[in-house]
Write a protein that holds these residues in place. Structure first.
Motif, mmCIF file in Angstrom:
data_model
loop_
_atom_site.group_PDB
_atom_site.id
_atom_site.type_symbol
_atom_site.label_atom_id
_atom_site.label_comp_id
_atom_site.label_asym_id
_atom_site.label_seq_id
_atom_site.Cartn_x
_atom_site.Cartn_y
_atom_site.Cartn_z
ATOM 1 N N ILE A 176 3.545 -3.703 3.842
ATOM 2 C CA ILE A 176 2.778 -2.857 4.727
ATOM 3 C C ILE A 176 3.742 -2.289 5.766
ATOM 4 O O ILE A 176 4.622 -2.999 6.262
ATOM 5 C CB ILE A 176 1.658 -3.647 5.426
ATOM 6 C CG1 ILE A 176 0.682 -4.169 4.367
ATOM 7 C CG2 ILE A 176 0.937 -2.802 6.448
ATOM 8 C CD1 ILE A 176 -0.358 -5.113 4.909
ATOM 9 N N SER A 177 3.585 -1.034 6.088
ATOM 10 C CA SER A 177 4.445 -0.397 7.081
ATOM 11 C C SER A 177 4.437 -1.179 8.389
ATOM 12 O O SER A 177 3.414 -1.704 8.810
ATOM 13 C CB SER A 177 3.946 1.036 7.301
ATOM 14 O OG SER A 177 4.573 1.607 8.410
ATOM 15 N N ASP A 178 5.580 -1.223 9.044
ATOM 16 C CA ASP A 178 5.684 -1.914 10.335
ATOM 17 C C ASP A 178 4.689 -1.346 11.339
ATOM 18 O O ASP A 178 4.150 -2.064 12.179
ATOM 19 C CB ASP A 178 7.088 -1.780 10.904
ATOM 20 C CG ASP A 178 8.117 -2.587 10.113
ATOM 21 O OD1 ASP A 178 9.303 -2.327 10.299
ATOM 22 O OD2 ASP A 178 7.714 -3.458 9.311
ATOM 23 N N ASP A 179 4.417 -0.034 11.297
ATOM 24 C CA ASP A 179 3.519 0.615 12.226
ATOM 25 C C ASP A 179 2.058 0.210 11.985
ATOM 26 O O ASP A 179 1.232 0.283 12.873
ATOM 27 C CB ASP A 179 3.625 2.139 12.135
ATOM 28 C CG ASP A 179 5.017 2.625 12.524
ATOM 29 O OD1 ASP A 179 5.704 1.923 13.286
ATOM 30 O OD2 ASP A 179 5.414 3.696 12.024
ATOM 31 N N ALA A 180 1.736 -0.196 10.757
ATOM 32 C CA ALA A 180 0.361 -0.535 10.415
ATOM 33 C C ALA A 180 0.039 -2.005 10.703
ATOM 34 O O ALA A 180 -1.084 -2.435 10.535
ATOM 35 C CB ALA A 180 0.120 -0.240 8.933
ATOM 36 N N ARG A 181 1.027 -2.783 11.099
ATOM 37 C CA ARG A 181 0.785 -4.204 11.348
ATOM 38 C C ARG A 181 0.145 -4.434 12.692
ATOM 39 O O ARG A 181 0.276 -3.807 13.625
ATOM 40 C CB ARG A 181 2.099 -4.992 11.280
ATOM 41 C CG ARG A 181 2.565 -5.036 9.868
ATOM 42 C CD ARG A 181 3.787 -5.873 9.772
ATOM 43 N NE ARG A 181 4.250 -5.757 8.377
ATOM 44 C CZ ARG A 181 5.269 -6.385 7.884
ATOM 45 N NH1 ARG A 181 5.987 -7.157 8.616
ATOM 46 N NH2 ARG A 181 5.608 -6.213 6.647
ATOM 47 N N ALA A 217 5.343 5.112 -6.105
ATOM 48 C CA ALA A 217 3.992 4.835 -5.622
ATOM 49 C C ALA A 217 3.986 3.868 -4.446
ATOM 50 O O ALA A 217 3.030 3.845 -3.672
ATOM 51 C CB ALA A 217 3.132 4.280 -6.759
ATOM 52 N N GLY A 218 5.026 3.088 -4.287
ATOM 53 C CA GLY A 218 5.062 2.094 -3.214
ATOM 54 C C GLY A 218 5.568 2.661 -1.910
ATOM 55 O O GLY A 218 6.081 3.775 -1.834
ATOM 56 N N ASN A 219 5.386 1.886 -0.881
ATOM 57 C CA ASN A 219 5.958 2.171 0.431
ATOM 58 C C ASN A 219 6.611 0.892 0.926
ATOM 59 O O ASN A 219 6.144 -0.201 0.620
ATOM 60 C CB ASN A 219 4.885 2.611 1.436
ATOM 61 C CG ASN A 219 4.387 4.006 1.166
ATOM 62 O OD1 ASN A 219 5.150 4.948 1.169
ATOM 63 N ND2 ASN A 219 3.090 4.132 0.903
ATOM 64 N N LEU A 220 7.652 1.035 1.678
ATOM 65 C CA LEU A 220 8.377 -0.112 2.213
ATOM 66 C C LEU A 220 8.350 -0.051 3.726
ATOM 67 O O LEU A 220 8.263 1.028 4.319
ATOM 68 C CB LEU A 220 9.821 -0.091 1.716
ATOM 69 C CG LEU A 220 9.967 -0.146 0.193
ATOM 70 C CD1 LEU A 220 11.354 0.288 -0.231
ATOM 71 C CD2 LEU A 220 9.664 -1.550 -0.302
ATOM 72 N N SER A 221 8.459 -1.191 4.348
ATOM 73 C CA SER A 221 8.466 -1.218 5.810
ATOM 74 C C SER A 221 9.796 -0.680 6.328
ATOM 75 O O SER A 221 10.810 -0.677 5.620
ATOM 76 C CB SER A 221 8.260 -2.647 6.319
ATOM 77 O OG SER A 221 9.389 -3.426 6.020
ATOM 78 N N ALA A 222 9.796 -0.244 7.560
ATOM 79 C CA ALA A 222 11.022 0.257 8.193
ATOM 80 C C ALA A 222 12.093 -0.824 8.223
ATOM 81 O O ALA A 222 13.285 -0.528 8.162
ATOM 82 C CB ALA A 222 10.718 0.770 9.595
ATOM 83 N N SER A 223 11.682 -2.086 8.261
ATOM 84 C CA SER A 223 12.664 -3.171 8.294
ATOM 85 C C SER A 223 13.419 -3.294 6.959
ATOM 86 O O SER A 223 14.453 -3.941 6.902
ATOM 87 C CB SER A 223 11.979 -4.501 8.635
ATOM 88 O OG SER A 223 11.035 -4.843 7.640
ATOM 89 N N SER A 224 12.922 -2.658 5.904
ATOM 90 C CA SER A 224 13.586 -2.682 4.598
ATOM 91 C C SER A 224 14.642 -1.592 4.462
ATOM 92 O O SER A 224 15.326 -1.513 3.438
ATOM 93 C CB SER A 224 12.554 -2.487 3.475
ATOM 94 O OG SER A 224 11.588 -3.484 3.507
ATOM 95 N N ARG A 225 14.757 -0.755 5.460
ATOM 96 C CA ARG A 225 15.610 0.441 5.369
ATOM 97 C C ARG A 225 17.031 0.146 4.903
ATOM 98 O O ARG A 225 17.531 0.790 3.989
ATOM 99 C CB ARG A 225 15.624 1.181 6.692
ATOM 100 C CG ARG A 225 16.372 2.495 6.650
ATOM 101 C CD ARG A 225 16.229 3.240 7.978
ATOM 102 N NE ARG A 225 16.723 4.582 7.878
ATOM 103 C CZ ARG A 225 16.089 5.608 7.316
ATOM 104 N NH1 ARG A 225 14.893 5.424 6.798
ATOM 105 N NH2 ARG A 225 16.618 6.799 7.270
#
Length: 180
Positions: free
Chosen positions: A175-180, A94-102
């Motif tokens: 929050i996604s990096d793109d949404a910041r 259910a969660g989403n992680l930021s691209a920086s968490s890759r």
């Protein structure tokens, strides 16, 4: 659609399914000259019947697949293969992680896959960030008994829930990096 309801948790019901044909005390049980169940082909209806026996809420989606949510995570019960002989239980965290968490997420999924048989887990970049998936696939070319089907469903749900919970505990959703 949520699987939440009053009474025992979904995990408790998973390990203690209640069926009307469960022998009561004093009745014949397994090993008492009962008929042996023969494997039967998998069907969407058999999957739905297994989930219903456990008291789970689910639906049939537009593709004809069984789907529902457990602890907020979406699961699909897919019949794959030329003759629908492969049952795949696919979960989406259910969660989403930021691209920086890759990098950390890839390390966690690699560690999980190296140390455990089930489920296979992987990360995917999607519109809202990085998300996690799980898959348990079993080939029932010669059919499955109700017990084999129930065990596979249990394995798919429980092992995915363990993975999703372990990642959630290590890396809270961002929050996604793109949404910041």
């Amino acid at each position: 659609m949520s699987s939440r309801r009053a009474g025992p948790s979904w995990l408790t019901r998973l390990f203690n399914p209640r069926t009307d044909d469960t022998p009561s005390e004093g009745q014949d049980g397994p090993g008492d000259n009962t008929d042996v169940e023969l494997p039967r082909p998998l069907t969407t209806q058999r999957i739905a019947d297994d989930l219903s026996r456990r008291g789970y809420k689910f639906r049939i989606d537009n593709d004809g697949d069984v789907t529902g949510t457990w602890d907020g995570n979406r699961f699909w019960f897919l019949l794959l293969g030329e003759h629908d002989e492969i049952l795949q239980i696919r979960g989406r965290w259910a969660g989403n992680l930021s691209a920086s968490s890759r990098l950390g997420v890839l390390q966690a999924t690699n560690d999980w896959n190296r140390e455990r048989i089930w489920p296979k887990v992987y990360a995917r970049s999607e519109a809202y960030g990085l998300t996690l998936y799980s898959e348990v696939s079993v080939d029932f070319e010669h059919g499955a008994t109700d017990d084999q089907l129930a065990q596979t469903v249990s394995c798919g749900l429980v092992t995915a829930a363990q993975f999703f919970a372990s990642v959630a505990a290590l890396t809270p959703p961002e929050i996604s990096d793109d949404a910041r």
